[in-house]
Design an enzyme around this catalytic site. Structure first.
Site, mmCIF file in Angstrom:
data_model
loop_
_atom_site.group_PDB
_atom_site.id
_atom_site.type_symbol
_atom_site.label_atom_id
_atom_site.label_comp_id
_atom_site.label_asym_id
_atom_site.label_seq_id
_atom_site.Cartn_x
_atom_site.Cartn_y
_atom_site.Cartn_z
ATOM 1 N N LYS A 248 16.246 -54.754 23.221
ATOM 2 C CA LYS A 248 16.875 -54.917 24.535
ATOM 3 C C LYS A 248 18.308 -55.407 24.365
ATOM 4 O O LYS A 248 18.623 -56.058 23.355
ATOM 5 C CB LYS A 248 16.116 -55.992 25.342
ATOM 6 C CG LYS A 248 14.792 -55.546 25.910
ATOM 7 C CD LYS A 248 14.180 -56.654 26.771
ATOM 8 C CE LYS A 248 12.833 -56.235 27.317
ATOM 9 N NZ LYS A 248 12.897 -55.116 28.264
ATOM 10 N N ARG B 35 2.063 -51.797 28.256
ATOM 11 C CA ARG B 35 0.947 -50.857 28.456
ATOM 12 C C ARG B 35 0.093 -50.736 27.194
ATOM 13 O O ARG B 35 -1.107 -50.497 27.276
ATOM 14 C CB ARG B 35 1.512 -49.507 28.930
ATOM 15 C CG ARG B 35 2.406 -48.816 27.951
ATOM 16 C CD ARG B 35 3.311 -47.771 28.608
ATOM 17 N NE ARG B 35 4.413 -48.385 29.336
ATOM 18 C CZ ARG B 35 5.335 -47.700 30.015
ATOM 19 N NH1 ARG B 35 5.280 -46.380 30.066
ATOM 20 N NH2 ARG B 35 6.306 -48.325 30.648
HETATM 21 N N1 BES Z 1 8.897 -56.556 30.112
HETATM 22 C C1 BES Z 1 9.566 -55.358 30.453
HETATM 23 C C2 BES Z 1 9.646 -55.103 31.949
HETATM 24 C C3 BES Z 1 10.464 -56.089 32.755
HETATM 25 C C4 BES Z 1 11.787 -55.836 33.039
HETATM 26 C C5 BES Z 1 9.871 -57.220 33.272
HETATM 27 C C6 BES Z 1 12.512 -56.726 33.806
HETATM 28 C C7 BES Z 1 10.589 -58.103 34.040
HETATM 29 C C8 BES Z 1 11.918 -57.857 34.312
HETATM 30 C C9 BES Z 1 8.856 -54.151 29.824
HETATM 31 O O1 BES Z 1 8.184 -54.390 28.636
HETATM 32 C C10 BES Z 1 9.908 -53.144 29.535
HETATM 33 O O2 BES Z 1 10.786 -53.424 28.775
HETATM 34 N N2 BES Z 1 9.796 -51.990 30.168
HETATM 35 C C11 BES Z 1 10.739 -50.954 30.011
HETATM 36 C C12 BES Z 1 9.997 -49.643 29.976
HETATM 37 C C13 BES Z 1 10.833 -48.475 29.544
HETATM 38 C C14 BES Z 1 11.235 -48.599 28.112
HETATM 39 C C15 BES Z 1 10.020 -47.209 29.760
HETATM 40 C C16 BES Z 1 11.692 -51.004 31.203
HETATM 41 O O3 BES Z 1 11.276 -51.356 32.309
HETATM 42 O O4 BES Z 1 12.865 -50.714 31.011
HETATM 43 ZN ZN ZN Z 2 9.411 -54.233 26.898
#
Ligand code: BES
Ligand code: ZN
Ligand code: ZN
Length: 490
Positions: free
Chosen positions: A267, A341
């Site tokens: 990230k 997931r």
């Molecule tokens: N933990 C994150 C989702 C999230 C984002 C929670 C902001 C709380 C606040 C999750 O694991 C994630 O990173 N999801 C990605 C999925 C994508 C790579 C398909 C996302 O939401 O960008």
């Molecule tokens: Zn994530």
């Protein structure tokens, strides 16, 4: 916090009376108005005070009464949900006074029924939560001063009795907020599991699976997420058997990523610290189990939390890796940041195969996309079963933790197909929350299932409701507890 229910008015500290609307005062407010030579009415007239739930007026050093302060607080008059209005009333007063120097708040409620009087204390307790333990230089004037809450009213005995269960619920919310607030170096998969183990004292039966146990069961989807971490991944199981023997349980499953760096699909660094809260689903399930056990719910409920840390490392899962989940389906991990997931599907599999639930519900801070869709006002609800979805929506509305249902469908499901394996762990550019839910649905068969995407709700930078704290909300605990009481208890 010391909490007392009485029929005598102790005037030390702050005395609080309710107002329903500008011209609709409570009898306690009228008594106070007479004792203070019309002060209550004068105060209302001289401020922009309408009596809306959560509005608070404070009069310092009033004459005619012994109290240090008189608090005039709104509760509103035409709410469909007066329970919540009384919670906001109590919460608004607590927010106003928590660091004011006042140590005792007496809510004078007259003939108010016990159920609503209990809600005042519950709201005040939710508002009194702090996460201060790591602040060693906090000045005294910023520390909470309130140590006593008193309810003075005719129905004090009934209020006391009805508050008992709400106190357990408040403890569950506090636990969830603590877990979400603590940083990744303090709440990690091992220490989270240890905190779950401590819940045994409330009568929960606890089982903790370690990596070896999970490898034996073939849970390589969950294990692939924690592969880069120095902490051992865990699956924590909490059993509450308060219902009829042999009745199929409700299973609650939580995403417990104690820190989500994104893994090799790292990230961006800015804001990454918020990902200490990526175990908000697991915190909600744990807090709800604590509350249900505390109030000895008449239901069979099982909580399962998948605890992992998502780190980049030589041992971490690579984008493109293909893994096999516990139910034998293969997954191409195209993005290691879509890890929630991967944790959930093995935890769902464990819940379904081990406990044959009547219903299974998972909670997760799963996608940023749900914040694009719903902001921070509603949790996202997905389900393969209308009756379950309706029950959850009703519990959300009743508890003040609302949900909004989104669709599932075969068109969305196709978006996670890949030529390299049974499925990939990301969809296309659109509908990110739905493709995440489709991924989960591939693992639940015909069991009535619901998925709550609470990414926008588990924490908030600004307090949106006086019952919430500044960051971690504890979202999901009140909702799940209410869902069990409305739909699974007599
Ligand atoms: N933990 C994150 C989702 C999230 C984002 C929670 C902001 C709380 C606040 C999750 O694991 C994630 O990173 N999801 C990605 C999925 C994508 C790579 C398909 C996302 O939401 O960008
Ligand atoms: Zn994530
Ligand atoms: Zn995540």
């Amino acid at each position: 916090m010391k909490i007392e229910f009485t029929n005598t008015i102790d005037q030390t500290g702050a005395v609080c009376v309710a107002v329903y609307a500008k011209n609709k005062t409570s009898s306690a407010a009228d008594v106070m108005d007479t004792a203070t030579d019309g002060m209550v009415r004068k105060a209302i007239a001289s401020a922009r005070f309408t009596g809306k739930a959560g509005q608070v007026l404070e009069v310092l050093a009033p004459s005619g009464v012994k109290a240090d302060r008189v608090i005039i607080a709104g509760v509103g008059s035409q709410q469909d949900n007066m329970e919540q209005a009384w919670e906001s009333f109590g919460a608004g007063v607590m927010q106003k006074l928590i660091t004011s120097g006042v140590s005792a708040i007496t809510f004078v409620v007259g003939a108010l029924d016990g159920a609503h009087a209990a809600r005042i204390v519950f709201g005040a307790m939710l508002a009194a939560y702090r996460f201060d333990q790591h602040r060693t230089t906090l000045s005294d004037d910023k520390k909470p001063s309130v140590t006593h809450i008193r309810i003075a009213g005719e129905q004090h005995a009934s209020a006391k009795q009805q508050y008992a269960a709400l106190h357990e619920l408040a403890q569950g919310v506090y636990l969830a907020r603590d877990l979400v607030s603590e940083p990744g170096n303090i709440v990690n998969p091992e220490s989270f599991a240890a905190r779950v183990q401590q819940l045994e004292v409330h009568g929960l039966e606890i089982e903790i699976l370690n990596e070896k146990d999970m490898a034996k069961l073939g849970m390589h989807s969950l294990l692939s997420v924690g592969a880069g971490s120095n902490y051992g991944s865990k699956l924590a199981i909490m059993k509450w058997s308060g219902g009829k023997k042999g009745d199929a349980p409700v299973v609650l499953v939580g995403k417990g990523v104690t820190f989500d760096t994104g893994g090799i699909s790292l990230k961006p660094s800015n804001g990454m610290w918020d990902m200490k809260g990526d175990m908000g689903g697991a915190a909600a399930v744990t807090g709800a189990m604590r509350a249900l056990a505390g109030r000895k719910a008449n239901a069979n409920v099982i909580g399962i939390v998948g605890l992992v840390e998502n780190m980049p490392d030589a041992a971490a899962t690579r984008p493109g890796d293909i893994i096999t989940s516990a139910n034998g389906q293969t997954i191409e991990v195209q993005n290691t940041d879509a890890e929630g997931r991967l944790v959930l599907v093995d935890a769902l599999w464990y819940g379904i195969t081990s406990f044959k639930p009547c219903r299974i519900i998972d909670l997760a801070t799963l996608t940023g996309a749900i914040i694009v869709s719903l902001g921070q006002e509603n949790g996202g609800l997905f389900s393969n079963d209308d009756s379950l979805a309706n029950d959850l929506s009703a519990a959300g509305a009743a508890s003040g933790e609302p949900l909004w249902r989104l669709p599932l469908g075969s068109g969305y499901d196709k978006l996670i197909d890949t030529p390299n394996a049974d499925m990939k762990n990301i969809g296309g550019a659109g509908a990110g929350s739905i493709t995440a839910a489709q991924f989960l649905q591939r693992f639940v068969g015909d069991v009535p299932w619901a998925h709550l995407d609470i990414a926008g709700m588990a924490w908030k930078d600004k307090r949106a409701d006086p019952r919430e704290s500044v960051w971690a909300t504890g979202f999901g605990v009140r909702l799940l507890e209410r869902f069990i009481s409305l739909s699974h208890e007599d």
